[in-house]
Design a protein around this motif. Structure first.
Motif, short mmCIF file in Angstrom:
data_model
loop_
_atom_site.label_atom_id
_atom_site.label_comp_id
_atom_site.label_asym_id
_atom_site.label_seq_id
_atom_site.Cartn_x
_atom_site.Cartn_y
_atom_site.Cartn_z
N ALA A 151 0.79 -1.24 0.05
CA ALA A 151 -0.05 0.11 0.04
C ALA A 151 0.97 1.20 -0.18
O ALA A 151 0.46 2.27 -0.64
N HIS A 152 2.09 1.28 0.48
CA HIS A 152 3.07 2.21 0.42
C HIS A 152 3.95 2.08 -0.47
O HIS A 152 4.58 3.21 -0.91
N GLU A 153 3.93 1.36 -1.41
CA GLU A 153 4.80 1.17 -2.60
C GLU A 153 6.18 1.38 -2.33
O GLU A 153 6.85 2.22 -2.91
N MET A 154 6.66 0.71 -1.30
CA MET A 154 8.26 0.86 -0.73
C MET A 154 9.12 0.27 -1.72
O MET A 154 10.41 0.68 -1.75
N LEU A 155 8.83 -0.75 -2.58
CA LEU A 155 9.50 -1.50 -3.38
C LEU A 155 8.98 -1.31 -4.76
O LEU A 155 7.70 -1.08 -5.13
N PRO A 156 9.68 -1.21 -5.91
CA PRO A 156 9.19 -1.13 -7.23
C PRO A 156 8.60 -2.17 -7.78
O PRO A 156 8.95 -3.55 -7.18
#
Length: 267
Positions: free
Chosen positions: A10-15
């Motif tokens: 949900a936080h899109e921390m990784l591509p």
């Protein structure tokens, strides 16, 4: 099972592409070799197109991807996991549209072109924004679609059940992309009766959507196929309680009642 790279999407921390590579590694120990070869190829392609820009560069990338590298649609009417997991799609050069879309998106990124994945009905499209215009790429074979073609395809796929709106063509978020990808993978593994791998795919989906009753129902089915009957009962009961009006709930109620009935042994 825990998949830490899926728990915070949900936080899109990784591509997204990095997460999809991790999914391939979960199933194949030799995955990194295919991935390394792929990046070597697209780096070389990107260097060849440094002098181009805009639509010229996009068309050159599409030409390379589908004709030089030879990527194409999966030939089978019902595909297996090898047409979805990206390392095998690289190896076989064939895959489902969502897998081809992810690979084409990464190929374009290395050439300096940003393509956005759109969660289009049927299968995803890739959107390219250039000079205040949007262009759409069909990942099956690289066809560039104009506005009218996109609208006609939408109406055909939805059978006019949904009203067309360009607001639907925003870039899909990471959760939407990964749920769609993993759902395709789960269905392929169930179809191929690879139930141990299918269970892993369901656990990946549950890492993203921990309480989703439909994924819990599917886990119950896979557990039943793996002869883990009691665990399947728990999952089926959860689904029936959460979704009592779902058409499949009535069948599961009957199945649970049958399992709970005393078994008479004849001597």
């Amino acid at each position: 099972m825990r998949f830490s790279y899926l728990e915070h999407i949900a936080h899109e921390m990784l591509p997204t592409i990095e997460i999809v590579w991790e999914i391939s590694r979960t199933f194949h120990s030799d995955s990194d070799q295919y991935v390394s070869d792929y990046y070597q190829l697209i780096r070389e392609m990107a260097e060849r197109h440094e002098s181009l820009d805009g639509m010229d560069k996009l068309q050159a990338v599409i030409q390379d991807f589908y004709f030089e590298l030879g990527f194409s649609d999966a030939p089978e009417p019902v595909v297996g996991a090898q047409r979805i997991l990206l390392d095998r799609v690289i190896s076989y050069r064939t895959g489902l549209p969502i897998s081809l879309a992810l690979l084409l998106q990464e190929t374009a990124a290395y050439a300096g072109i940003q393509l956005e994945l759109v969660d289009f009905p049927g299968y995803p499209l890739l959107r390219f924004d250039h000079e205040q215009e949007s262009y759409f790429v069909d990942p099956l074979h690289g066809e560039l679609l104009e506005d009218q073609q996109v609208q006609e395809r939408f109406e055909d796929v939805t059978d006019d059940a949904l009203e067309f709106s360009w607001d639907m063509f925003e870039a899909a978020d990471q959760k939407t992309v990964l749920v769609r990808y993993l759902t395709e993978l789960k269905h392929a593994m169930i179809h191929d009766q690879e139930f141990a791998n299918a269970l892993t795919a369901v656990h990946m989906l549950l890492a993203i959507m921990p309480d989703d009753p439909y994924e819990i129902r599917d886990r119950g089915y896979v557990l039943e196929e793996l002869d883990c009957k009691q665990a399947a009962v728990d999952d089926y009961q959860y689904f029936v309680e959460q979704c009592p009006d779902d058409p499949s709930a009535q069948m599961l109620r009957l199945q649970l009642e049958t399992w709970a009935a005393p078994q008479h042994v004849l001597h």
